[in-house]
Design a protein around this motif. Structure first.
Motif, PDB file in Angstrom:
ATOM      1  N   ARG A   5     -30.930 -64.349  77.176  1.00 53.03           N
ATOM      2  CA  ARG A   5     -32.054 -63.118  76.857  1.00 53.03           C
ATOM      3  C   ARG A   5     -33.127 -62.965  77.796  1.00 53.03           C
ATOM      4  O   ARG A   5     -33.345 -61.818  78.108  1.00 53.03           O
ATOM      5  CB  ARG A   5     -32.725 -63.589  75.548  1.00 53.03           C
ATOM      6  CG  ARG A   5     -33.523 -62.470  74.853  1.00 53.03           C
ATOM      7  CD  ARG A   5     -33.929 -62.714  73.599  1.00 53.03           C
ATOM      8  NE  ARG A   5     -34.859 -61.600  73.322  1.00 53.03           N
ATOM      9  CZ  ARG A   5     -35.426 -60.681  73.452  1.00 53.03           C
ATOM     10  NH1 ARG A   5     -35.006 -60.279  74.592  1.00 53.03           N
ATOM     11  NH2 ARG A   5     -36.144 -60.134  72.666  1.00 53.03           N
ATOM     12  N   HIS A  53     -24.157 -49.006  74.898  1.00 54.98           N
ATOM     13  CA  HIS A  53     -24.022 -50.597  75.270  1.00 54.98           C
ATOM     14  C   HIS A  53     -25.066 -50.667  76.534  1.00 54.98           C
ATOM     15  O   HIS A  53     -25.806 -51.508  76.431  1.00 54.98           O
ATOM     16  CB  HIS A  53     -22.708 -50.927  75.427  1.00 54.98           C
ATOM     17  CG  HIS A  53     -21.862 -51.148  74.376  1.00 54.98           C
ATOM     18  ND1 HIS A  53     -20.823 -50.255  74.091  1.00 54.98           N
ATOM     19  CD2 HIS A  53     -21.930 -52.073  73.415  1.00 54.98           C
ATOM     20  CE1 HIS A  53     -20.162 -50.949  72.917  1.00 54.98           C
ATOM     21  NE2 HIS A  53     -20.767 -51.580  72.408  1.00 54.98           N
ATOM     22  N   LYS A  77     -27.517 -54.884  66.985  1.00 52.97           N
ATOM     23  CA  LYS A  77     -26.930 -56.423  67.118  1.00 52.97           C
ATOM     24  C   LYS A  77     -25.463 -56.179  67.589  1.00 52.97           C
ATOM     25  O   LYS A  77     -24.885 -56.966  68.497  1.00 52.97           O
ATOM     26  CB  LYS A  77     -26.995 -57.057  66.085  1.00 52.97           C
ATOM     27  CG  LYS A  77     -26.289 -58.623  66.067  1.00 52.97           C
ATOM     28  CD  LYS A  77     -26.855 -59.680  65.001  1.00 52.97           C
ATOM     29  CE  LYS A  77     -26.387 -60.937  65.162  1.00 52.97           C
ATOM     30  NZ  LYS A  77     -25.538 -61.421  66.442  1.00 52.97           N
ATOM     31  N   ARG A  78     -24.777 -55.404  66.688  1.00 47.52           N
ATOM     32  CA  ARG A  78     -23.423 -55.012  67.133  1.00 47.52           C
ATOM     33  C   ARG A  78     -23.219 -54.495  68.683  1.00 47.52           C
ATOM     34  O   ARG A  78     -22.495 -54.878  69.363  1.00 47.52           O
ATOM     35  CB  ARG A  78     -22.868 -53.995  66.063  1.00 47.52           C
ATOM     36  CG  ARG A  78     -21.338 -53.954  66.221  1.00 47.52           C
ATOM     37  CD  ARG A  78     -20.774 -53.268  65.095  1.00 47.52           C
ATOM     38  NE  ARG A  78     -21.429 -51.944  64.564  1.00 47.52           N
ATOM     39  CZ  ARG A  78     -21.997 -51.811  63.616  1.00 47.52           C
ATOM     40  NH1 ARG A  78     -22.748 -52.585  62.828  1.00 47.52           N
ATOM     41  NH2 ARG A  78     -22.804 -50.441  63.547  1.00 47.52           N
ATOM     42  N   ASP A 126     -23.900 -57.444  70.858  1.00 47.47           N
ATOM     43  CA  ASP A 126     -22.706 -58.330  71.177  1.00 47.47           C
ATOM     44  C   ASP A 126     -21.592 -57.640  71.799  1.00 47.47           C
ATOM     45  O   ASP A 126     -20.573 -58.352  72.594  1.00 47.47           O
ATOM     46  CB  ASP A 126     -22.287 -58.772  69.615  1.00 47.47           C
ATOM     47  CG  ASP A 126     -23.367 -59.859  69.147  1.00 47.47           C
ATOM     48  OD1 ASP A 126     -24.141 -60.050  69.837  1.00 47.47           O
ATOM     49  OD2 ASP A 126     -23.434 -59.716  67.879  1.00 47.47           O
ATOM     50  N   LYS A 165     -22.249 -57.730  75.488  1.00 46.74           N
ATOM     51  CA  LYS A 165     -21.969 -58.706  76.294  1.00 46.74           C
ATOM     52  C   LYS A 165     -20.512 -58.978  76.374  1.00 46.74           C
ATOM     53  O   LYS A 165     -20.417 -59.591  77.438  1.00 46.74           O
ATOM     54  CB  LYS A 165     -22.816 -59.783  75.198  1.00 46.74           C
ATOM     55  CG  LYS A 165     -24.157 -60.184  75.327  1.00 46.74           C
ATOM     56  CD  LYS A 165     -24.415 -61.232  74.259  1.00 46.74           C
ATOM     57  CE  LYS A 165     -25.892 -61.603  74.114  1.00 46.74           C
ATOM     58  NZ  LYS A 165     -26.143 -62.564  73.196  1.00 46.74           N
ATOM     59  N   ALA A 166     -19.637 -58.491  75.659  1.00 46.73           N
ATOM     60  CA  ALA A 166     -18.362 -58.783  75.742  1.00 46.73           C
ATOM     61  C   ALA A 166     -17.974 -58.025  77.172  1.00 46.73           C
ATOM     62  O   ALA A 166     -16.851 -58.548  77.588  1.00 46.73           O
ATOM     63  CB  ALA A 166     -17.495 -58.528  74.544  1.00 46.73           C
TER      64      ALA A 166
END
Length: 121
Positions: free
Chosen positions: A4, A78, A107-108, A111, A114-115
């Motif tokens: 973070r 994103h 949050k989605r 995540d 990040k992927a």
């Protein structure tokens, strides 16, 4: 993997190291020169200062790599969420408010973003 506060931490570290060079080590080199300790002054200039400057450069490059990885994410949502989260240091609730999304959507997006980032960060 990118956590973070990595980008903010790296930039603060580089700033602190640059400050230390300017406020601590350069005056010490000058003092050594003024007091006829040329060998010590030359040793500091030759050995210590280049190493410290190199650390600053490496730290900034890591921060730039994080920014570049986020900029390379293809999806604009994103990219924006990751920038707000990692580069600006906002928490999910603030991002949700700013982007008019619910907490779960933010949050989605984080995540999912990040992927899309390389595992080397």
């Amino acid at each position: 993997m990118l956590d973070r506060r990595t980008y903010e931490f790296l930039m603060k570290m580089a700033d602190r190291e640059e400050h230390e060079i300017r406020r601590v080590w350069l005056p010490r080199v000058k003092w050594c020169q003024d007091h006829h300790m040329e060998d010590l002054a030359e040793g500091l200039k030759r050995d210590l200062l280049p190493q410290m400057k190199k650390r600053v450069i490496i730290t900034r490059q890591k921060g730039d790599a994080i920014k570049a990885a986020i900029d390379a994410v293809p999806d604009e949502r994103h990219r924006e969420v990751l920038s707000l989260y990692y580069l600006d240091g906002l928490i999910m609730e603030d991002i949700a408010e700013r982007m008019a999304y619910c907490h779960g959507t933010v949050k989605r997006l984080i995540d999912g973003g990040k992927a899309l980032l390389p595992d080397t960060l």
